[in-house]
Design a protein around this motif. Sequence first.
Motif, PDB file in Angstrom:
ATOM      1  N   LEU C 318       0.831  -1.008  -0.133  1.00 40.81           N
ATOM      2  CA  LEU C 318       0.031   0.047   0.027  1.00 40.81           C
ATOM      3  C   LEU C 318       0.862   1.373   0.012  1.00 40.81           C
ATOM      4  N   PHE C 319       1.888   1.376   1.098  1.00 44.59           N
ATOM      5  CA  PHE C 319       2.690   2.553   0.902  1.00 44.59           C
ATOM      6  C   PHE C 319       4.350   2.124   0.981  1.00 44.59           C
ATOM      7  N   GLY C 320       4.490   0.746   0.849  1.00 47.27           N
ATOM      8  CA  GLY C 320       5.828   0.129   1.109  1.00 47.27           C
ATOM      9  C   GLY C 320       6.798   0.554   0.090  1.00 47.27           C
ATOM     10  N   LYS C 321       8.078   0.545   0.266  1.00 48.02           N
ATOM     11  CA  LYS C 321       8.884   0.869  -0.557  1.00 48.02           C
ATOM     12  C   LYS C 321      10.289  -0.324  -0.469  1.00 48.02           C
ATOM     13  N   LYS C 322      10.468  -0.969  -1.435  1.00 45.65           N
ATOM     14  CA  LYS C 322      11.341  -2.076  -1.290  1.00 45.65           C
ATOM     15  C   LYS C 322      12.861  -1.600  -2.040  1.00 45.65           C
ATOM     16  N   THR C 323      13.885  -1.754  -1.098  1.00 49.75           N
ATOM     17  CA  THR C 323      15.261  -1.194  -1.410  1.00 49.75           C
ATOM     18  C   THR C 323      15.913  -2.504  -1.858  1.00 49.75           C
ATOM     19  N   PHE C 324      16.724  -2.138  -3.147  1.00 51.55           N
ATOM     20  CA  PHE C 324      17.558  -3.062  -3.740  1.00 51.55           C
ATOM     21  C   PHE C 324      18.784  -2.434  -3.555  1.00 51.55           C
ATOM     22  N   HIS C 325      19.958  -3.377  -2.730  1.00 55.49           N
ATOM     23  CA  HIS C 325      21.239  -2.853  -2.741  1.00 55.49           C
ATOM     24  C   HIS C 325      21.914  -3.387  -3.935  1.00 55.49           C
ATOM     25  N   ALA C 326      22.154  -2.597  -4.927  1.00 53.05           N
ATOM     26  CA  ALA C 326      22.759  -2.937  -6.267  1.00 53.05           C
ATOM     27  C   ALA C 326      24.507  -3.010  -5.890  1.00 53.05           C
ATOM     28  N   ALA C 327      24.714  -2.100  -5.175  1.00 50.42           N
ATOM     29  CA  ALA C 327      26.406  -2.075  -4.995  1.00 50.42           C
ATOM     30  C   ALA C 327      26.444  -1.684  -3.341  1.00 50.42           C
ATOM     31  N   LYS C 328      27.254  -2.708  -2.733  1.00 53.80           N
ATOM     32  CA  LYS C 328      27.474  -2.266  -1.314  1.00 53.80           C
ATOM     33  C   LYS C 328      28.847  -2.159  -0.899  1.00 53.80           C
ATOM     34  N   ASP C 329      29.008  -1.090  -0.370  1.00 52.54           N
ATOM     35  CA  ASP C 329      30.520  -0.774   0.075  1.00 52.54           C
ATOM     36  C   ASP C 329      31.606  -1.229  -0.660  1.00 52.54           C
ATOM     37  N   VAL C 330      31.753  -0.766  -1.803  1.00 53.33           N
ATOM     38  CA  VAL C 330      32.775  -1.029  -2.916  1.00 53.33           C
ATOM     39  C   VAL C 330      33.580   0.054  -2.895  1.00 53.33           C
ATOM     40  N   SER C 331      34.867  -0.407  -2.470  1.00 57.37           N
ATOM     41  CA  SER C 331      36.240   0.539  -2.534  1.00 57.37           C
ATOM     42  C   SER C 331      37.147   0.066  -3.229  1.00 57.37           C
ATOM     43  N   PHE C 332      38.124   1.065  -4.103  1.00 62.86           N
ATOM     44  CA  PHE C 332      38.903   0.683  -4.921  1.00 62.86           C
ATOM     45  C   PHE C 332      40.081   1.647  -5.153  1.00 62.86           C
ATOM     46  N   LYS C 333      41.190   1.250  -5.846  1.00 63.41           N
ATOM     47  CA  LYS C 333      41.930   2.398  -6.416  1.00 63.41           C
ATOM     48  C   LYS C 333      42.295   2.077  -7.876  1.00 63.41           C
ATOM     49  N   LEU C 334      42.193   3.149  -8.739  1.00 66.53           N
ATOM     50  CA  LEU C 334      42.479   3.090 -10.133  1.00 66.53           C
ATOM     51  C   LEU C 334      43.664   3.636 -10.276  1.00 66.53           C
ATOM     52  N   ARG C 335      44.755   3.012 -10.769  1.00 62.84           N
ATOM     53  CA  ARG C 335      45.964   3.663 -10.722  1.00 62.84           C
ATOM     54  C   ARG C 335      46.201   4.323 -12.075  1.00 62.84           C
ATOM     55  N   LYS C 336      46.860   5.232 -12.443  1.00 67.40           N
ATOM     56  CA  LYS C 336      47.341   5.853 -13.724  1.00 67.40           C
ATOM     57  C   LYS C 336      47.728   5.174 -14.721  1.00 67.40           C
ATOM     58  N   GLY C 337      47.082   5.255 -15.761  1.00 68.21           N
ATOM     59  CA  GLY C 337      47.749   4.240 -16.913  1.00 68.21           C
ATOM     60  C   GLY C 337      47.405   2.957 -16.777  1.00 68.21           C
ATOM     61  N   LYS C 338      46.679   2.391 -15.943  1.00 71.70           N
ATOM     62  CA  LYS C 338      46.432   1.077 -15.622  1.00 71.70           C
ATOM     63  C   LYS C 338      44.810   0.569 -15.915  1.00 71.70           C
ATOM     64  N   THR C 339      44.716  -0.713 -15.906  1.00 74.90           N
ATOM     65  CA  THR C 339      43.259  -1.207 -15.876  1.00 74.90           C
ATOM     66  C   THR C 339      42.945  -1.693 -14.698  1.00 74.90           C
ATOM     67  N   LEU C 340      41.835  -1.460 -14.134  1.00 79.43           N
ATOM     68  CA  LEU C 340      40.982  -2.288 -13.177  1.00 79.43           C
ATOM     69  C   LEU C 340      40.021  -3.076 -13.954  1.00 79.43           C
TER      70      LEU C 340
END
Lengths: 312, 391, 561
Positions: C318-340
């Motif tokens: 009736l008034f509910g909302k459903k949450t979908f966690h598409a990405a959870k706590d993602v951390s990374f470092k992308l180095r210059k000139g490199k591929t992640l």
Amino acid sequence: MLAYIVRRLWQIVPTMIGVILLIFFLFNVVGGDPAYLLAGKIANPEQIANIRKQLGIDEPYYVQLWIFFKQVVTFNFGASWSTNEAVSSIFATRLPASLMIGIPLIVIETIIAILIALSVAYVRGSLTDRAVMVTCTVAQSISILVYIIVFQYVLAYKFGWFPVQGWGNGIFENLFKYATLPVLIALAVSLAPNIRLYRTFLLDEMNQDYVRTARAKGLTENRVMLVHVLRNSAIPIITNLMIQLPGLLVGLFLIERFFSIPGIGREVILSVERSDFPVIKAITVYVALATMLANLAADLMYKAVDPRVELK
Amino acid sequence: MNTAVMNPSIGIERSPGLWSLAWKRLMADKIAVFSVIVVILFVLLALASFFGIVAKGWNNETAVNYAPPTWFKDSHKPSADLSGKQPTTSGPALDTGLAKPEFVNDRDPLRDTINELKGQLGQSTGSGAVDEIKIVDPLADVIAELKKKLGRKGDEIGSGETVKKLDSLPFGADKWGRDVLDKVIKGTETSLLVGFAAAIIATLIGTVLGAFAGYFGGKIDDALNWFYSIFSSIPYILLVLAIAAVLNKKGVFTVVLILGLTGWSNIFRVVRAEYLKHKGRDYVRAANAIGASNMRRMFVHIFPNISHVVLVQLSIYVVLFIKSEVILSYLGFGVGVDTVSWGSMLNEAQNELILGYWWQLGAATLFMAVLVTAFSLFTDSLRDALDPKLK
Amino acid sequence: MTTPLLSVKNLRVSFRIDRKNTFEALKGVSFDVMPNQTVALVGESGSGKSVTSLAVLGLLPKENSKIDPQSRIDFEGTNLLTLSNSQKRELRGDKISMIFQEPMSSLNPVFTVGYQIKEVLKEHKNLTGDAAQKRAIELLKEVGIPHAEERIDYYPHQMSGGQQQRVMIAMAIACEPKLLIADEPTTALDVTIQKQILDLIAEIQKKHGMSVLFITHDLAVVGDIADRVVVMRNGEIKEQGTTRDVFTNPKDDYTKALLSCRPVVDSRPKRLPVIEDFMAGRADTMRLEQRSRGVKESDPVALEVKGLCKDFYSREGLFGKKTFHAAKDVSFKLRKGKTLGLVGESGSGKTTVGLTVMRLHDATKGEAWFDGKNIFAMSEKEFLPYKKRIQIVFQNPYASLNPRFTVGQILMEPMIIHGIGNGGEDRSKRAFELLAKVGLPEMSFYKYPHEFSGGQRQRIAIARCLTMKPDILICDESVSALDVSVQAQVLNLLQDLQDEFGLSYIFISHDLAVVKYMSDEVMVMSNGDVVEQGDSDELYRAPKHAYTKKLLDSIPTGLHV
């Protein structure tokens, strides 16, 4: 399911308020002062003031709006300005005639339209298909007025196969005597667009992968078309049917008028001609409500034909 | 496709865009070409009529009353016989009980009076009187007819100063001896004018609102959708009639306004759905990624990609509005007496049919059927040409 | 010498495009399928492999297809092409059955799977009622559907893609056919599911002793299951032979290219050899030149993402909302000139991460540090100058270019928006340079996207990004929709551009081999979580997480010798 229905009914409220506002705006604000229309030219200022008072249109807009709102909620629109007949009684007495034309029409029409659409969709691209499509286009291009005038003149007046106009009291008398020609004419008018529409629905489904699977399973063409394709086309067809349903009440107004059938549609024309605002307002508001309920019904019917539909 | 890229001999020339490809497909379709030609002829005819080149004298009584079409001259009794006879249209209509119950003659200057009369009669008759207006109707026509006779003595054969009236015309003449061909041409002008003008208004409103609702979503979408649901929940023809009742004013402009302002909901739905679909497409995301603003994405990127839908809908509208105008004018809520509509012609023709004068009905039906058929076939071909996936 | 079960002889099929033009889809194709044998029909898009299978089944669209009268398709000694429609129909689903690429759309959505299986049984075996029900459950069990007694009443949408394909297989083997045609049966499925389905088909083939005609674009998947391989290109057969011969000793350049242009996990040549390289005879030397990947702690960081979360909401109740966690706590470092590399199955959240990083989605939580600033905290206006520095190449090259723009307009638009270049002339000069850079002829400038093939369109998309001289390029499944030979070309181009401009890539793909080939570091995602991340060579050699191991085990490896 129940939560869904409640939620959908709840959603009708703002739309209904919108409809009420729109109708109010049209008739009470834009429509100006119907007192002059009603009183006629001979009336003196006192008479006009009197009429205005009777109609309640000397009140400020918010009071008029509140009155209108109360009328809608209580189903009490008072009496017709021109005939003094209670609006509720107009509804009660005119509805059966409209239904008597509308229901046979929609049943026969749907069956015929689906059958023809199935046959031409199956032979799509062929000469038959093209011929039927062109015939439909031409048939659609002729005004409904022409159908009525010519059919009535030829079949009823010249050949005397049907009564020229009129309406009786018995159900069977009306259904088989007076309603026959009107239904035939309405069929002639509405079949063409629906055949075209249903054909597109069917073609859409026929291009789906599951049809190829059904053929790969070695099913007969009859089974492929009548079971697999038709069942999947049911959703758009039902939508179309339900959308047409409320419009049917007023959509047949020309036919009702020509054949002097005391239905809702004819009442609309009469009240428009007479500037009989309470009747138009009432019909508009309730037909709008009927439309919204029909949409809800359509959504509920999806559930029956399509297991993917989740009513949330 | 590749070969063109690989083959440098083609040279640098502007290659065909999607529009020109669609145009080629359209022109390859014989039915499309034929229907385009027919539509163009009608448009030219309407323009000619608009600028007064043809059908200028549609209101002149050039022939005798009910002069038959030239080809059918012999099958009808000479109209001289008829001229003496009073063509009371409603008489036979009532005798046979045939149709035509609540008709008020447009040309009747006494209409207002009759209306008043009608109103009073209606009120005095009280409730339940469904057919009371019929009582008034024959009177209206008789009065109109009497006025005609009085005002137009020149109708009598042998009258000195007036030009001799023709006893036949290519498409025949109406009750007052006006040329049906001229009238039907004038009606073409009205129909096309109303059809196109109202279609453009409806398309403009529907497209802009639909674009905003579909593109932005959220609150804007909710609000516009609410607005849409109001209009879509009232059956179109009922809304049109209700507005006609309120405005209570005739004329081409009014009809255009009524049809245009009420008809936008279809295209709103279609355009909104298209924008919803397209805004998630990668090319729009890519436009976002390169920093294109919302307006740029909406109108420079998305719009050209959905414009075929708009175009097809526009052409559907033209047909719908032409048909609606005919019905409105027939009912007497349409164009005024200063011009002709196929609808008002049908109205007159209905009475004439009972007397055996079928040509006005035939002409209006023929012109309308040919134009609308051609336009519908054109619409179908246009749809196929713009969206080759659908067949 | 046994007689072949199916013998296709000189099959020619043409399609009518419009009144004047026809397109010859098959130009004389001949091959045999022996009883109890699996034959793989391999080819890229437009090779005519699917047309072949539909012709065998008699399912080509009647309106616009024409089979040459000289052609023969002999099945158990009768020419299928001379059979009447009803005779063909009786064969279909009984003696010859077929499964398709998209299990979801191939099953009728409004009937239960049980109904659809029983339909075949009724049609060909006249089995109804309890007997049919029993047999249907038996079939579902055979194809490995758990709780078959309940699932028989499920509708297709209530099942996963893998299970749907199992149902399709159950339906296909219901009448114990002699020949099963499998048209790309695993292409639409995730790699782990693909493996299961391949195993199932192989198992069923053995058990029932039926023949399988396996159609695929991916040579790697047929190594395990096929006895013979037929390689097709542009409606012709390029090469056919036993699987071992074709894999170990390919004769045709095209076959060779197909075999070697697909990246593999245990080798990383500097460039992937493509057909032209084989034609020019330089492919073998190319393969020796290896590229080394990996990052050092000292490498500068181009982008650092911390604790990125992205939620989506849907309405419920009736008034509910459903949450979908598409990405959870993602951390990374992308180095210059490199591929992640970002790898995961569908629904893992990898694309969400990509789109959120460049703010095509708003992050629910988290920071993204770029050039010393948190770009998630910026207003839309503040972000605009940074926008051009992070660009994206999408998956579907047919959807990512505006079809109403010429290539010239597509390339010049970003320059106009960001005020790059002085006026139209300078901009068009730059556009021409970039076209040359991505390997497209000059005249492409005046053409519309629809005139290009998928690979060429992807080059245009790359050129569009380059107009803005980005620091970071996100490749979201950018090569997944391409044929393998074209994929190799685009991968080579991406590598070249990285070498030349020092671009940093976030390379998102479901294809583990491609990600391995392109990446210095790899991040494995599943259901919105990062399950493992690290140096790509290290991670592929010694995966720590069970999910990573499962993924790696599922990679089709071509021929097991």
